[in-house]
Scaffold this active site. Structure first.
Site, short mmCIF file in Angstrom:
data_model
loop_
_atom_site.label_atom_id
_atom_site.label_comp_id
_atom_site.label_asym_id
_atom_site.label_seq_id
_atom_site.Cartn_x
_atom_site.Cartn_y
_atom_site.Cartn_z
N GLU A 93 131.23 19.81 79.84
CA GLU A 93 130.62 18.97 80.86
C GLU A 93 129.10 19.14 80.86
OE1 GLU A 93 132.17 16.84 82.66
OE2 GLU A 93 134.28 17.45 82.67
N VAL A 96 130.78 -0.32 77.45
CA VAL A 96 132.06 0.05 78.07
C VAL A 96 131.76 1.12 79.12
CG1 VAL A 96 134.37 0.98 77.73
CG2 VAL A 96 133.34 -0.47 75.97
N SER A 98 133.21 2.94 82.91
CA SER A 98 134.19 3.07 83.98
C SER A 98 133.58 3.75 85.20
CB SER A 98 135.41 3.86 83.48
OG SER A 98 136.06 3.15 82.45
#
Length: 366
Positions: free
Chosen positions: A139, A197, A199
Site C-alpha cells: 500500500e 478505468v 473505481s
C-alpha cells in the site's frame, strides 16, 4: 675458466628464479580474477547489470520463512518444495503453521490485517535469537495506518520501495527471449484518444483534478464503478487496446508507488501511458525509456492535452513509444508465494542486526 663457468651458472640460476617469480605472479593474478577478488570498472559493470531478481542464493543451509497469516485471507497451498518447484529458488522453506515459530528464520506480517486489528503480533511468545520479523505492505503510505506502534519491532521491510530490504514491485522488465523488429501497426483499431478505468474516485485526489482539466481539452472515455461501466477482467485489456493513451493515474502520490495501472493496464493493454504518481525520475528508474508521458513534464494540463492530440496524428512518433517491446517484456508480481521466496535470495546479504526504530518515518520518507 672455472670462475667464468661458475658466474654463468649463477646468472642462469637468477634468470630461472626471476622467471619463476613472474610466472607465479601471473598465476596469482589469474586466480584473483577468476575468484572475483579483483575489483575495478569491469567488476562494477558486472554488478550494475545484475538484476535484483537474480535467483542465486548464497549460503548452504535451509531458510525457513513463516507467514503468520495470509494477506487478505487468501490461503494458498504450501505443499512440497514450493520455492524450488515454482521459482527454482533452492533451500527455501515456506510454512504457515504457528507451531513453526520457534524454528523460523523469518516471520512475515502483512500490514493490512495488523492496522485493522484482525491480526496481532505474537509479542507474548519468546522470540528466538536471530529470528527476523518482516513488515510486508504494498500500500501507499496514506493507506498504511498508524505505524508508530511498531517502533523497534521489525528487522526487514518488504514493499515496492526501491530501498526496501526485499523489493516487491508491481511489475518489472525482463529481456525478450528473441529480439526482433516491431512489425505491428500500433495505431490499428484505435478508436478513442484517451481512456481511464477508475473505481475509487475521490474529488480531492490530484488525479481527479487533472482529469477534469484534461477533459476540457480532449475527450476522455471513462470506465469503472465511478461511471457504472464496469469492465469484466476479460474485457479490460481489449478495451484499453482501442485507446491511443491510457491515464495511469495513481490514487496516491508517493515515492516509487507505481502500480498495475502502468505495468498491466497500459503496457499490456497496448496504450501509451500518461502517468501521474511519483517523480519523473522514479518512473525512469524502472520503466523503459520513451515509453510513457508524465503529467509533470508539461507546464499545464492544457499543454498536455494538445500534445496528445498532435502525437496521435503522427503515426511515426506515436509508434516510437512502443519500440521498447523489441527488447523487453513486462513481468507482473501477483503471487504471494513468489514474494515470500524472494526473501531467501537476499537472506544472507541483509544486515543481521537491523531494527527499524521508526518504521513510520521510513515509510513516509521521500
Amino acid at each position: 675458466m672455472e670462475k667464468i663457468m661458475e658466474g654463468l651458472n649463477i646468472k642462469k640460476t637468477l634468470h630461472s628464479v626471476k622467471k619463476y617469480i613472474v610466472l607465479s605472479f601471473l598465476c596469482l593474478l589469474l586466480l584473483c580474477i577468476y575468484t572475483g577478488y579483483l575489483s575495478g570498472p569491469q567488476a562494477l559493470t558486472t554488478m550494475n547489470h545484475t538484476n535484483f531478481w537474480n535467483h542465486s542464493v548464497s549460503g548452504s543451509r535451509n531458510v525457513t520463512i513463516l507467514l503468520w497469516y495470509w494477506p487478505f485471507g487468501y490461503v494458498t497451498s504450501l505443499q512440497g518444495d514450493v520455492c524450488w518447484d515454482l521459482y527454482h529458488i533452492p533451500r527455501c522453506r515456506l510454512v504457515d503453521q504457528h507451531s513453526m515459530f520457534s524454528s523460523a528464520d523469518v516471520v512475515v506480517f502483512h500490514n493490512r490485517e495488523l492496522i485493522q486489528g484482525i491480526q496481532k503480533l505474537p509479542l507474548d511468545l519468546p522470540r528466538p535469537q536471530g529470528q527476523r520479523w518482516a513488515w510486508l505492505s504494498l500500500e501507499s503510505p496514506a493507506n498504511n495506518g498508524n505505524l508508530q506502534q511498531y517502533a523497534n519491532i521489525f528487522n526487514m521491510t518488504m514493499t515496492y520501495r526501491r530501498n526496501a530490504d526485499i523489493i516487491l514491485p508491481y511489475g518489472m522488465l525482463v529481456p525478450q527471449e528473441t529480439e526482433g523488429q516491431l512489425v505491428e501497426d500500433v495505431t490499428q483499431n484505435k478508436s478513442s484518444l484517451v481512456c481511464w478505468v477508475v473505481s475509487n474516485y475521490q474529488s480531492h485526489h490530484r488525479r481527479s483534478q487533472v482529469y477534469h482539466e484534461l477533459l476540457s481539452v480532449v475527450p476522455v472515455k471513462v470506465y469503472g464503478k465511478w461511471t457504472n461501466t464496469n469492465l469484466p477482467s476479460s474485457d479490460l485489456l481489449p478495451t484499453i487496446s482501442r485507446c491511443y493513451f491510457y491515464l495511469a493515474f495513481e490514487n496516491s502520490v508517493a515515492k516509487d508507488y507505481i502500480t498495475e495501472k502502468l505495468w498491466w493496464n497500459a503496457y499490456q493493454g497496448g496504450a501509451v501511458p500518461v502517468v501521474l504518481g511519483p517523480s519523473v525520475s522514479d518512473y525512469k528508474a524502472v520503466a523503459p525509456p520513451n515509453s510513457f508521458i508524465h503529467v509533470d513534464d508539461f507546464a499545464s494540463v492544457k499543454d498536455l492535452g494538445r500534445y496528445l492530440v498532435e502525437l496521435a496524428k503522427d503515426k511515426k512518433r506515436y509508434s516510437e513509444y512502443f519500440t521498447w517491446r523489441q527488447h523487453w517484456k513486462v513481468k507482473r508480481l501477483v503471487e504471494w508465494r513468489e514474494r515470500l521466496c524472494k526473501i531467501c535470495v537476499h537472506y544472507d546479504s541483509l544486515p543481521q542486526h537491523r531494527v527499524y526504530s521508526n518504521l513510520m518515518d521510513w515509510v513516509n520518507a521521500n
